[in-house]
Design an enzyme around this catalytic site. Sequence first.
Site, PDB file in Angstrom:
ATOM      1  CE  LYS A   1      -2.194   5.457   0.597  1.00  0.00           C
ATOM      2  NZ  LYS A   1      -2.499   4.162  -0.052  1.00  0.00           N
TER       3      LYS A   1
ATOM      4  CB  SER B   1      -4.718   2.347   2.216  1.00  0.00           C
ATOM      5  OG  SER B   1      -3.854   2.212   1.095  1.00  0.00           O
TER       6      SER B   1
ATOM      7  CB  SER C   1      -4.931   0.882  -1.432  1.00  0.00           C
ATOM      8  OG  SER C   1      -4.980  -0.027  -0.359  1.00  0.00           O
TER       9      SER C   1
END
Length: 480
Positions: free
Chosen positions: A80, A156, A180
């Site tokens: 990420k 996210s 997330s």
Amino acid sequence: MREFASMGVVELLEGYKKRAFSPLEVTESLLDRIERCNRIVNAYCLVDRDTTRAAARASEARYRAGAPQGLLDGIPVAIKDVFLTPMWPTRKGSKTIDPAATLGKSAPAVSALARSGCVPLGKTTTPEFGWKGVTDNPIDGVTRNPWAPEKTAGGSSGGSAAAVALGLGPLALGTDAGGSIRIPAGFCGIVGLKPSFGEVPHWPPSPFGTLAHAGPMAWTVADCALAMNVLTEADYRDVHAVPRRNIDYVEAIQGEPGQLLKGLRIAFSADLGYVQVEREIEEKVRAAARLMESLGADVTEVDPGFDDPLAAFGHLFYSGAANALRELDKRQRALMDPQLVAVAEKAAQLTVLDYLAAVNERTALCERMAAFHRTYDLLLTPTLPITAFKAGREVPEDWTSTRWPSWTPFTYPFNLTGQPALSVPCGFSSAGLPVGLQLVGRRFEDATVLRAGQAYQQAAPLTDMRPRLFSAGEAGGEAM
């Protein structure tokens, strides 16, 4: 062509050890697949074939020498784009970050994976600074759901979830300050673990403070357990990390489903006492509770007994957003997601007493759940009360609230408490969209959460099911 895209971490490692295939073969295949398929979902925001190939070649050489470097040597991993990577810039989806200033630095999770011989595939898309439960940002655009590209992948860590679900990598790193990891895992039909706070070292500190956790995302609980054996390695830079306990998470999940579940006291709550849940989702999760009971768990339908902590979470989380923007001027803010700027500026108006009242409520919730877990080993809930909705939106159409936490009521309470929470796929809606169940455990009993998740996934396997775009993607399916 070998079906590397559908192989998990454990399966790949077995193939490497048997010399059935090599890390370089797997990596080249996945890089080709990313090139063909990423435009369908926008999972990756950065891919650097030369760097990735070099890491794969080094891993291949170690296997040829009979000396693999670590537990995950040769495993491709998606990272990420909030984790610092020394070879690649970390932009966090924001035009306000100088990419060059982030080079040469490595987050603890990235360092641990590198020491274990992992092959970095690239950086995955995140909303700006990871601020919301869907994934889009001013640089990279919208990330879509592999099961239905017109739908959101969640966030996210939406890029990481979409990458795993579409076979663009067997393992991914995510972060979770309000859901997330678990939100996109639920929407994309994969496994996602938010470890206990402090169990996986995380640095630099998140602007969202002690709400933020780092953890693994994969197709199986077993793959997440193996990743945890690496990600929990000590790192002095995280001042909030708990002392290393050197738990073997792989050993903790060994056994048949009945053995793993026998004697576990599980509280099942379909709605926490206050959540409105889609009927199909409640039915799927209720069926999962019955299955776990039939396998030997002691399952009781009971709510944990707390009121919705949304206001307290909002004060603490959005104060984190304000913290992330505190040094940015008006010109820089004009480059940002306008909604992030709006919530940050609103949170900046909170008083110290407003903030401390939220801290007090958080403490009370922690105490409540600590008492609850004196009776129950685990809490079982839906991961989300809804299935994935239209991509490019923060909330579903005709929703009563304008902010994302309003549709994630099962996830953020356990960021406030710092407990381990695991999302595992448990079926599909009539529209073919994934449904997830959530298992929440006592703080620092991540092994128990993984143990129950492994038992359920063994007894009700869904990991052989892939999105309808899995094969279409192989052929170069159309982007939405």
